[in-house]
Design an enzyme around this catalytic site. Structure first.
Site, short mmCIF file in Angstrom:
data_model
loop_
_atom_site.label_atom_id
_atom_site.label_comp_id
_atom_site.label_asym_id
_atom_site.label_seq_id
_atom_site.Cartn_x
_atom_site.Cartn_y
_atom_site.Cartn_z
N GLU A 149 0.75 -1.14 0.02
CA GLU A 149 0.06 -0.09 -0.17
C GLU A 149 1.03 1.33 0.06
OE1 GLU A 149 -3.18 0.24 0.05
OE2 GLU A 149 -4.05 -1.57 0.49
N HIS A 151 -3.20 -3.01 -8.58
CA HIS A 151 -4.72 -3.50 -8.17
C HIS A 151 -5.74 -3.59 -9.19
CE1 HIS A 151 -8.01 -4.00 -4.65
NE2 HIS A 151 -7.83 -5.01 -5.11
N ASP A 204 -6.81 1.88 -8.29
CA ASP A 204 -5.56 1.93 -7.75
C ASP A 204 -4.61 1.21 -8.47
OD1 ASP A 204 -6.85 -0.21 -6.40
OD2 ASP A 204 -5.28 -0.28 -4.87
ZN LIG Z 1 -6.08 -1.49 -3.62
#
Ligand SMILES: [Zn+2]
Length: 193
Positions: free
Chosen positions: A99, A168, A177
């Protein structure tokens, strides 16, 4: 940067406590990149580590380049959701989830830009592109964040049989994203260079 016992070892890495140790991964051959769509890396990491939801990730990388590790790389994390890659479903079963602290899509009001949670973003952190014939605004990724991400991916490639580094949005139609602001060309050059 080294990986020991499936954990990153470097001065800019902080290991966090996370109880979501679901099961061991038989293989790790994919890296999935996300944005947090949140306010800062620590709040994102605390949310992902919290026991009262069913999302997690292996790493959160701050805009400063600081790395927060929540799970060892050989443990399954819940970041990809319903997903498939090269005919294999449930990408969580063979991937590392990273992330990136980034607010995602931005809204313009006059000459100012804001995140979805109404935090103002300065113009030098706004990435502008054109989608469907209209200007579209996204939170830019700082150079140091991309450099640290590339260093992490190089370390992962030395330790695991990594075949793919994907966003993603590449493995599900539900997600955008890491978004149009992610500099794939520069990132790929840093990873392979
Ligand atoms: Zn994601």
């Amino acid at each position: 940067m080294k990986i020991e016992d499936h954990k990153l070892v470097a001065s800019n890495v902080k290991q966090m406590h996370c109880n979501k140790k679901s099961k061991l991964l038989p293989v790790v051959d994919t890296i999935v990149l996300h944005y947090t769509a949140g306010g800062n890396a620590m709040s994102a990491a605390q949310m992902l580590a919290s026991a009262d939801n069913s999302v997690s990730a292996h790493l959160v990388i701050a805009r400063s380049g600081q790395i927060l590790q929540l799970l060892p790389f050989n443990v399954k994390a819940w970041h990809a959701g319903y997903s498939s890659l090269e005919g294999r479903s449930n990408v969580n079963n063979f991937s590392v989830g990273i992330e990136l602290d980034n607010a995602g899509h931005l809204h313009r009001r006059g000459t100012e830009w804001f995140t979805w949670f109404n935090k103002q973003i300065m113009p030098d952190e706004v990435f502008t592109t054109v989608l469907n014939g209209r200007a579209s605004y996204w939170h830019a990724y700082p150079a140091i964040q991309i450099e640290v991400l590339a260093e992490v991916c190089r370390a992962l490639r030395r330790n695991y049989p990594i075949r793919n580094i994907v966003g993603h949005s590449d493995i599900t139609s539900r997600k955008l994203d890491p978004g149009p602001a992610f500099p794939w060309e520069r990132f790929n050059a840093l990873v392979t260079g």
